[in-house]
Design an enzyme around this catalytic site. Structure first.
Site, PDB file in Angstrom:
ATOM      1  N   LYS A   1      24.497  38.988 -22.781  1.00  0.00           N
ATOM      2  CA  LYS A   1      24.007  40.205 -22.120  1.00  0.00           C
ATOM      3  C   LYS A   1      24.689  40.337 -20.766  1.00  0.00           C
ATOM      4  O   LYS A   1      24.715  39.409 -19.974  1.00  0.00           O
ATOM      5  CB  LYS A   1      22.491  40.124 -21.904  1.00  0.00           C
TER       6      LYS A   1
ATOM      7  N   GLU B   1      24.064  29.157 -12.506  1.00  0.00           N
ATOM      8  CA  GLU B   1      25.037  29.383 -11.425  1.00  0.00           C
ATOM      9  C   GLU B   1      24.419  30.443 -10.536  1.00  0.00           C
ATOM     10  O   GLU B   1      24.377  31.616 -10.896  1.00  0.00           O
ATOM     11  CB  GLU B   1      26.372  29.882 -12.005  1.00  0.00           C
TER      12      GLU B   1
ATOM     13  N   CYS C   1      29.906  35.093  -4.866  1.00  0.00           N
ATOM     14  CA  CYS C   1      28.864  34.081  -4.644  1.00  0.00           C
ATOM     15  C   CYS C   1      29.346  32.953  -3.740  1.00  0.00           C
ATOM     16  O   CYS C   1      28.563  32.334  -3.046  1.00  0.00           O
ATOM     17  CB  CYS C   1      28.391  33.527  -5.979  1.00  0.00           C
TER      18      CYS C   1
ATOM     19  N   GLU D   1      21.337  35.112   1.576  1.00  0.00           N
ATOM     20  CA  GLU D   1      22.562  35.641   0.978  1.00  0.00           C
ATOM     21  C   GLU D   1      22.547  37.168   1.106  1.00  0.00           C
ATOM     22  O   GLU D   1      21.667  37.830   0.555  1.00  0.00           O
ATOM     23  CB  GLU D   1      22.612  35.240  -0.497  1.00  0.00           C
TER      24      GLU D   1
HETATM   25  P1  NAD Z   1      20.509  39.169 -10.768  1.00  0.00           P
HETATM   26  O1  NAD Z   1      19.903  37.813 -10.718  1.00  0.00           O
HETATM   27  O2  NAD Z   1      19.711  40.299 -10.285  1.00  0.00           O
HETATM   28  O3  NAD Z   1      20.930  39.531 -12.265  1.00  0.00           O
HETATM   29  C1  NAD Z   1      21.800  38.724 -13.030  1.00  0.00           C
HETATM   30  C2  NAD Z   1      21.523  38.940 -14.506  1.00  0.00           C
HETATM   31  O4  NAD Z   1      20.218  38.435 -14.791  1.00  0.00           O
HETATM   32  C3  NAD Z   1      21.523  40.397 -14.950  1.00  0.00           C
HETATM   33  O5  NAD Z   1      22.132  40.479 -16.225  1.00  0.00           O
HETATM   34  C4  NAD Z   1      20.043  40.738 -15.029  1.00  0.00           C
HETATM   35  O6  NAD Z   1      19.771  41.756 -15.957  1.00  0.00           O
HETATM   36  C5  NAD Z   1      19.461  39.410 -15.483  1.00  0.00           C
HETATM   37  N1  NAD Z   1      18.065  39.177 -15.110  1.00  0.00           N
HETATM   38  C6  NAD Z   1      17.427  39.595 -13.999  1.00  0.00           C
HETATM   39  N2  NAD Z   1      16.154  39.164 -14.007  1.00  0.00           N
HETATM   40  C7  NAD Z   1      15.984  38.451 -15.149  1.00  0.00           C
HETATM   41  C8  NAD Z   1      14.894  37.755 -15.736  1.00  0.00           C
HETATM   42  N3  NAD Z   1      13.696  37.706 -15.144  1.00  0.00           N
HETATM   43  N4  NAD Z   1      15.098  37.122 -16.911  1.00  0.00           N
HETATM   44  C9  NAD Z   1      16.300  37.148 -17.504  1.00  0.00           C
HETATM   45  N5  NAD Z   1      17.359  37.813 -17.018  1.00  0.00           N
HETATM   46  C10 NAD Z   1      17.208  38.453 -15.850  1.00  0.00           C
HETATM   47  O7  NAD Z   1      21.894  39.041  -9.989  1.00  0.00           O
HETATM   48  P2  NAD Z   1      22.965  40.175  -9.670  1.00  0.00           P
HETATM   49  O8  NAD Z   1      22.413  41.048  -8.583  1.00  0.00           O
HETATM   50  O9  NAD Z   1      23.436  40.785 -10.929  1.00  0.00           O
HETATM   51  O10 NAD Z   1      24.177  39.273  -9.080  1.00  0.00           O
HETATM   52  C11 NAD Z   1      24.215  38.806  -7.778  1.00  0.00           C
HETATM   53  C12 NAD Z   1      23.723  37.372  -7.665  1.00  0.00           C
HETATM   54  O11 NAD Z   1      24.464  36.536  -8.546  1.00  0.00           O
HETATM   55  C13 NAD Z   1      23.970  36.788  -6.282  1.00  0.00           C
HETATM   56  O12 NAD Z   1      22.850  36.051  -5.902  1.00  0.00           O
HETATM   57  C14 NAD Z   1      25.159  35.871  -6.472  1.00  0.00           C
HETATM   58  O13 NAD Z   1      25.289  34.818  -5.560  1.00  0.00           O
HETATM   59  C15 NAD Z   1      24.921  35.379  -7.844  1.00  0.00           C
HETATM   60  N6  NAD Z   1      26.157  34.880  -8.428  1.00  0.00           N
HETATM   61  C16 NAD Z   1      26.316  33.531  -8.608  1.00  0.00           C
HETATM   62  C17 NAD Z   1      27.502  33.046  -9.134  1.00  0.00           C
HETATM   63  C18 NAD Z   1      27.725  31.573  -9.376  1.00  0.00           C
HETATM   64  O14 NAD Z   1      28.619  31.263 -10.151  1.00  0.00           O
HETATM   65  N7  NAD Z   1      26.968  30.684  -8.763  1.00  0.00           N
HETATM   66  C19 NAD Z   1      28.515  33.925  -9.482  1.00  0.00           C
HETATM   67  C20 NAD Z   1      28.315  35.281  -9.282  1.00  0.00           C
HETATM   68  C21 NAD Z   1      27.119  35.755  -8.769  1.00  0.00           C
END
Ligand code: NAD
Length: 472
Positions: free
Chosen positions: A170, A245, A279, A379
């Site tokens: 997804k 991650e 990130c 962040e």
């Molecule tokens: P997010 O956590 O809002 O969403 C990420 C994904 O999780 C989306 O597909 C979303 O639909 C899904 N999601 C959200 N809530 C969920 C739940 N309760 N259960 C299951 N799935 C759920 O993050 P974002 O805004 O899309 O991305 C930004 C964040 O991602 C930042 O915090 C960034 O640091 C992090 N990030 C981390 C890495 C890494 O490799 N460590 C890489 C890129 C981004």
């Protein structure tokens, strides 16, 4: 305008059971640029059933055959390069000049790399009266964010395919189209039905049903720490392996004897690329007090030289934020920084000069930041850098480690040995020294609340393996 109205499940494009569509808005033009369908828990269930049914045969497929599929996927992705590029520009707002290098070529090369690593599954070891073998973990659920969408998808999919896992994936609602193009790639290479299944929908609905499904063996998630916690909770009752991650607030120590100009410019670009939505961004720049004002001036001059504009314009270094919502979040943080008493050196809450609409934010630098301010601890995920003065390296290391996160870090010192000495003292999964660049061979992942598990390299593949002992 890209329009998809089906999900890819069990080797076919199927009409979802869920209703409604996800209209994807370009953060630059604020126009709808794509429409994809929303599924529901029933679609997740169909996808998991397909992945489960495909698992026995795919995990038993010889590793050289799995490797051939991975190479074919890489070739087909290469053919679709322009389509992937368009999605990065239109949905994420990534400048066209950087989209290929930063978002697409690496993942394609990584597919080939994991094709080479597939044979790793054939290795066995004999110890005492034990034959130790590796097996695929099983059915995996992959949930991804929007900031490096293809990179994050391939970082999970390629090692999982190499290991013999099947999957339900997804993408984020902000940048979904690359995943639909990837499903077309999978279809074009004739990957056996059920090995790769694409669902789509909100994290709350689809994500949670993927994480709690009893037939899913492993969840690999990239995203925010808050969503990561919910995912781990949803996965806990069925004791799934969970690889996370998550977020970061990475420190960057510049030493007294470093080449200041090079060090500061590297740091500013690291934060501003992808409009600060990285990130690993080195958002806390720790500078010796004796060189602090010089560093602030270099950062200001360089930030102001970066071209912010239409991501479709090849001159742009920074595009908009990925959405208006993300822009609002970042502006709130900028206001907080000012309210906390940090010095706004450049940037701020106005739209960049010459831009009248869109989710744009100016490259923003704060000086006189103390490490306990909100802008140094949380962040921001935008083009905002905090410059923090220090008096001794011990103090800098203590501040570097004074965070709930531990994803990345950086050191710029006089030479390699000096940089490595400091790098070893920072509690983070990666440390970029003296301007070092990202490597797909480097295991990637976080300490502390930045996650667990690793992506890329051998460690990335290890996440998708179970170890079995056969006692002889
Ligand atoms: P997010 O956590 O809002 O969403 C990420 C994904 O999780 C989306 O597909 C979303 O639909 C899904 N999601 C959200 N809530 C969920 C739940 N309760 N259960 C299951 N799935 C759920 O993050 P974002 O805004 O899309 O991305 C930004 C964040 O991602 C930042 O915090 C960034 O640091 C992090 N990030 C981390 C890495 C890494 O490799 N460590 C890489 C890129 C981004």
């Amino acid at each position: 305008m890209r329009i998809y109205n089906k999900l890819y499940i069990d080797g076919q494009w199927v009409t979802p059971n869920g209703s409604g569509t996800n209209d994807v808005v370009s953060p630059s033009t604020l126009q709808v640029v794509a429409t994809v369908p929303y599924g529901d828990a029933t679609d997740v269930d169909s996808a998991v059933k397909a992945a489960r049914a495909a698992f026995d045969s795919w995990s038993a497929t010889p590793t050289d055959v799995r490797a051939k599929y991975l190479r074919a996927i890489a070739d087909e992705m290469q053919k679709r390069l322009a389509d992937f590029e368009d999605t990065m520009v239109e949905e994420l707002g990534m400048p066209i000049a950087l989209a290929d290098d930063w978002q697409i070529s690496g993942p394609i090369a990584a597919c080939r790399d994991y094709a080479d690593r597939a044979a790793f599954m054939d290795k066995t070891e004999e110890v005492d009266n034990v034959l130790i073998v590796k097996e695929a973990v099983g059915v995996c659920a992959f949930i991804n964010p929007w900031n490096y969408p293809l990179h994050q998808m391939i970082g999970k999919m390629a090692p999982a395919l190499a290991a013999g896992c099947t999957m339900v994936v997804k993408a984020s609602s902000q940048t979904p189209s690359h995943a639909f193009i990837l499903a077309e790639v999978i279809e074009a290479v004739g990957l056996p039905a059920g090995v790769f299944n694409l669902v789509h929908g909100s994290g709350r609905v689809m994500g949670e049903s993927m994480c709690s499904h009893p037939d899913v063996d492993m969840v690999s998630f990239t995203g925010s720490t808050s969503a990561g916690i919910k995912i781990a909770e949803a996965a806990a009752p069925t004791v799934k392996r969970v690889c996370q991650e998550l977020g970061g607030k990475s420190p960057y120590i510049i030493t007294e004897d470093a080449d200041l100009e090079k060090a500061v410019i590297y740091g500013v670009e690291d934060v501003m690329v992808n409009t600060g939505q990285t990130c690993t961004a080195l958002t806390r720049m720790l500078v010796p007090r004796s060189r602090y004002e010089d560093a602030v001036q270099i950062a200001k001059t360089h930030a102001e030289s970066l071209i912010v504009g239409d991501p479709a314009d090849s001159k742009s270094y920074m595009g908009p934020m990925s959405s208006q919502g993300q822009r609002e979040t970042v502006l709130d943080y900028i206001n907080k920084g000012v309210a906390e008493g940090a010095r706004l050196v450049t940037g701020g809450t106005d739209l960049p000069e010459g831009i009248e609409s869109g989710a744009y934010v100016r490259p923003t630098i704060f000086a006189d930041v103390s490490n306990d301010m909100v802008i140094a601890q949380e962040e921001i995920f935008g083009p905002v850098m905090a410059m923090i003065p220090y008096d001794t390296v011990d103090e800098a290391v203590a501040m570097a480690n004074d965070t709930i996160y531990g994803l990345s870090s950086g050191v710029y010192a006089k030479d390699k040995a000096a940089a490595i000495t400091i790098a070893r003292r920072i509690r983070a999964g990666q440390c970029y020294t003296n301007g070092g660049g990202f490597s797909y061979q480097a295991p990637f992942g976080g300490f502390k609340q930045s996650g667990n598990g690793r992506e890329w390299g051998d460690e990335g593949m290890g996440e998708f393996m179970e170890t079995k002992s056969i006692l002889l």
